[in-house]
Every structure is written in structure tokens, then in C-alpha cells.
Design a protein around this motif. Structure first.
Motif, mmCIF file in Angstrom:
data_model
loop_
_atom_site.group_PDB
_atom_site.id
_atom_site.type_symbol
_atom_site.label_atom_id
_atom_site.label_comp_id
_atom_site.label_asym_id
_atom_site.label_seq_id
_atom_site.Cartn_x
_atom_site.Cartn_y
_atom_site.Cartn_z
ATOM 1 N N ALA A 15 10.075 7.871 -12.803
ATOM 2 C CA ALA A 15 10.836 7.683 -11.518
ATOM 3 C C ALA A 15 10.781 8.994 -10.692
ATOM 4 C CB ALA A 15 12.165 7.394 -11.694
ATOM 5 N N ALA A 16 10.572 10.186 -11.236
ATOM 6 C CA ALA A 16 10.382 11.525 -10.462
ATOM 7 C C ALA A 16 9.599 11.494 -9.149
ATOM 8 C CB ALA A 16 10.048 12.595 -11.386
ATOM 9 N N MET A 17 8.202 10.716 -9.585
ATOM 10 C CA MET A 17 7.509 10.611 -8.494
ATOM 11 C C MET A 17 7.870 9.543 -7.372
ATOM 12 S SD MET A 17 4.282 11.314 -7.456
ATOM 13 C CE MET A 17 3.074 11.633 -8.803
ATOM 14 N N GLU A 18 8.391 8.478 -7.780
ATOM 15 C CA GLU A 18 8.902 7.638 -6.900
ATOM 16 C C GLU A 18 10.035 8.224 -5.948
ATOM 17 O OE1 GLU A 18 7.953 4.438 -6.272
ATOM 18 O OE2 GLU A 18 6.407 4.591 -7.876
ATOM 19 N N LYS A 19 10.771 9.095 -6.589
ATOM 20 C CA LYS A 19 11.794 9.890 -5.809
ATOM 21 C C LYS A 19 11.048 10.525 -4.750
ATOM 22 C CE LYS A 19 15.390 9.702 -9.039
ATOM 23 N NZ LYS A 19 16.326 10.839 -9.912
ATOM 24 N N LEU A 20 9.973 11.278 -5.055
ATOM 25 C CA LEU A 20 9.028 12.027 -4.032
ATOM 26 C C LEU A 20 8.221 11.178 -2.994
ATOM 27 C CD1 LEU A 20 7.618 14.851 -6.273
ATOM 28 C CD2 LEU A 20 9.364 15.196 -4.462
ATOM 29 N N LEU A 21 7.662 10.177 -3.744
ATOM 30 C CA LEU A 21 7.008 9.231 -2.697
ATOM 31 C C LEU A 21 7.096 7.987 -3.008
ATOM 32 C CD1 LEU A 21 3.336 11.086 -3.770
ATOM 33 C CD2 LEU A 21 4.719 11.468 -1.449
ATOM 34 N N PRO A 22 8.263 7.294 -2.212
ATOM 35 C CA PRO A 22 8.561 6.036 -2.490
ATOM 36 C C PRO A 22 7.610 5.002 -2.063
ATOM 37 C CG PRO A 22 9.925 6.919 -0.851
ATOM 38 C CD PRO A 22 9.285 8.100 -1.394
ATOM 39 N N LEU B 281 0.827 -1.318 -0.012
ATOM 40 C CA LEU B 281 -0.017 -0.057 0.099
ATOM 41 C C LEU B 281 0.740 1.167 -0.022
ATOM 42 C CD1 LEU B 281 -2.940 -1.319 2.545
ATOM 43 C CD2 LEU B 281 -3.108 -1.061 0.235
ATOM 44 N N LEU B 282 1.957 1.143 0.221
ATOM 45 C CA LEU B 282 3.003 2.360 0.192
ATOM 46 C C LEU B 282 3.398 2.772 -1.228
ATOM 47 C CD1 LEU B 282 5.200 1.300 3.448
ATOM 48 C CD2 LEU B 282 3.161 2.904 3.360
ATOM 49 N N HIS B 283 3.360 1.994 -2.224
ATOM 50 C CA HIS B 283 3.814 2.293 -3.321
ATOM 51 C C HIS B 283 3.125 3.432 -4.062
ATOM 52 C CE1 HIS B 283 7.208 -0.456 -3.074
ATOM 53 N NE2 HIS B 283 6.393 -1.290 -2.576
ATOM 54 N N THR B 284 3.643 4.279 -5.169
ATOM 55 C CA THR B 284 2.734 5.060 -5.587
ATOM 56 C C THR B 284 2.401 4.922 -7.131
ATOM 57 O OG1 THR B 284 4.873 6.360 -6.415
ATOM 58 C CG2 THR B 284 4.024 7.255 -4.395
ATOM 59 N N ARG B 285 2.833 3.840 -7.481
ATOM 60 C CA ARG B 285 2.505 3.416 -9.089
ATOM 61 C C ARG B 285 1.208 2.884 -8.908
ATOM 62 N NH1 ARG B 285 4.538 5.164 -12.937
ATOM 63 N NH2 ARG B 285 3.843 3.597 -14.044
ATOM 64 N N THR B 286 0.509 3.686 -10.083
ATOM 65 C CA THR B 286 -0.913 3.256 -10.148
ATOM 66 C C THR B 286 -1.170 2.692 -11.358
ATOM 67 O OG1 THR B 286 -1.314 5.438 -11.139
ATOM 68 C CG2 THR B 286 -1.689 5.132 -8.665
ATOM 69 N N ASP C 254 0.277 15.940 -11.189
ATOM 70 C CA ASP C 254 0.745 15.131 -10.194
ATOM 71 C C ASP C 254 1.891 15.174 -9.296
ATOM 72 O OD1 ASP C 254 -1.760 13.511 -10.768
ATOM 73 O OD2 ASP C 254 -0.692 12.248 -12.149
ATOM 74 N N LEU C 255 2.821 15.602 -10.164
ATOM 75 C CA LEU C 255 4.110 15.584 -9.528
ATOM 76 C C LEU C 255 4.145 16.933 -8.773
ATOM 77 C CD1 LEU C 255 6.761 14.287 -9.742
ATOM 78 C CD2 LEU C 255 7.614 15.871 -11.435
ATOM 79 N N VAL C 256 3.536 18.211 -9.031
ATOM 80 C CA VAL C 256 3.387 19.338 -8.451
ATOM 81 C C VAL C 256 2.605 19.104 -7.191
ATOM 82 C CG1 VAL C 256 2.334 21.597 -8.182
ATOM 83 C CG2 VAL C 256 3.594 20.868 -10.247
ATOM 84 N N LEU C 257 1.550 18.461 -7.076
ATOM 85 C CA LEU C 257 0.784 18.107 -5.856
ATOM 86 C C LEU C 257 1.564 17.127 -5.077
ATOM 87 C CD1 LEU C 257 -2.620 17.809 -7.248
ATOM 88 C CD2 LEU C 257 -1.887 19.780 -6.175
ATOM 89 N N ALA C 258 2.384 16.145 -5.468
ATOM 90 C CA ALA C 258 2.918 15.438 -4.522
ATOM 91 C C ALA C 258 4.174 16.080 -4.072
ATOM 92 C CB ALA C 258 3.738 14.153 -5.627
ATOM 93 N N ALA C 259 4.741 17.026 -4.693
ATOM 94 C CA ALA C 259 5.895 17.782 -3.909
ATOM 95 C C ALA C 259 5.583 18.752 -3.090
ATOM 96 C CB ALA C 259 6.542 18.561 -4.925
ATOM 97 N N GLY C 260 4.155 19.054 -2.796
ATOM 98 C CA GLY C 260 3.589 19.870 -1.793
ATOM 99 C C GLY C 260 3.409 21.239 -2.395
ATOM 100 N N LYS C 261 3.484 21.331 -3.653
ATOM 101 C CA LYS C 261 3.525 22.826 -4.161
ATOM 102 C C LYS C 261 2.414 23.091 -4.651
ATOM 103 C CE LYS C 261 8.246 22.549 -5.549
ATOM 104 N NZ LYS C 261 9.224 22.711 -6.628
ATOM 105 N N ASP C 262 1.802 24.458 -4.820
ATOM 106 C CA ASP C 262 0.649 24.777 -5.883
ATOM 107 C C ASP C 262 0.701 24.663 -7.022
ATOM 108 O OD1 ASP C 262 -0.539 25.834 -3.287
ATOM 109 O OD2 ASP C 262 0.344 27.847 -3.168
ATOM 110 N N ILE C 263 -0.238 24.540 -7.721
ATOM 111 C CA ILE C 263 0.004 24.306 -9.144
ATOM 112 C C ILE C 263 -0.087 26.128 -9.786
ATOM 113 C CG2 ILE C 263 -1.262 23.676 -11.117
ATOM 114 C CD1 ILE C 263 -2.301 21.323 -9.627
ATOM 115 N N THR C 264 1.018 26.120 -10.387
ATOM 116 C CA THR C 264 1.183 27.594 -10.776
ATOM 117 C C THR C 264 1.887 27.132 -12.448
ATOM 118 O OG1 THR C 264 3.550 27.859 -9.828
ATOM 119 C CG2 THR C 264 1.562 28.554 -8.712
ATOM 120 N N PRO C 265 2.039 28.350 -13.137
ATOM 121 C CA PRO C 265 3.033 28.061 -14.296
ATOM 122 C C PRO C 265 4.307 27.814 -13.915
ATOM 123 C CG PRO C 265 1.500 29.816 -14.624
ATOM 124 C CD PRO C 265 1.409 29.419 -13.142
ATOM 125 N N ARG C 266 4.809 28.191 -13.034
ATOM 126 C CA ARG C 266 6.484 28.097 -12.709
ATOM 127 C C ARG C 266 6.135 26.717 -12.332
ATOM 128 N NH1 ARG C 266 10.230 31.799 -9.116
ATOM 129 N NH2 ARG C 266 11.923 30.367 -9.070
#
Length: 68
Positions: free
Chosen positions: A61-68, A21-26, A34-46
Motif C-alpha cells: 500500500a506504500a506504493m498506492e499512497k505515492l501513486l494512487p 490506466l491510472l492504477h499502479t498495481r502491476t 520501485d518505491l524510491v523511484l516512485a517517490a522521486g528520490k535517488d537510489i542511495t543506501p539511505r
């Protein structure tokens, strides 16, 4: 007023999240949003541009690095 405490009599297996249940792969593609939200950032153009670059260089793998 007493504060509630975890039940000390419960076994550690009752409190441990199963590894499956800990893996992020769906099975779906990871979007920049998805990546912005997983990083805890607001969705902005930047932040979306940051996520696009990260996905280009690291792939999903970028997602796995944020949420292994």
C-alpha cells in the motif's frame, strides 16, 4: 512564433485518461527500488533503507499512497 494550444474542439473524453490506466498495481511485488523511484528520490543506501522500512510497515500500500 505562435504557441500551440490544445484543440478546443476535442471532447473532454478524448483528453481524460481512463481510470483503469491510472492504477499502479502491476501484479508484481513492489521492491524498495520501485518505491524510491516512485517517490522521486535517488537510489542511495539511505533511500533504500527508508523504502524497506516503509514497505515493512505499510506493505505494498506504500506504493498506492505515492501513486494512487
Amino acid at each position: 512564433m505562435p504557441m500551440s494550444q490544445p484543440d478546443a474542439s476535442a471532447s473532454s473524453e478524448d483528453r481524460v485518461t481512463p481510470d483503469a490506466l491510472l492504477h499502479t498495481r502491476t501484479g508484481t511485488d513492489v521492491s524498495p527500488e520501485d518505491l524510491v523511484l516512485a517517490a522521486g528520490k535517488d537510489i542511495t543506501p539511505r533511500s533504500l533503507e527508508w523504502a524497506r522500512r516503509k514497505l515493512e510497515t505499510e506493505g505494498e500500500a506504500a506504493m498506492e499512497k505515492l501513486l494512487p
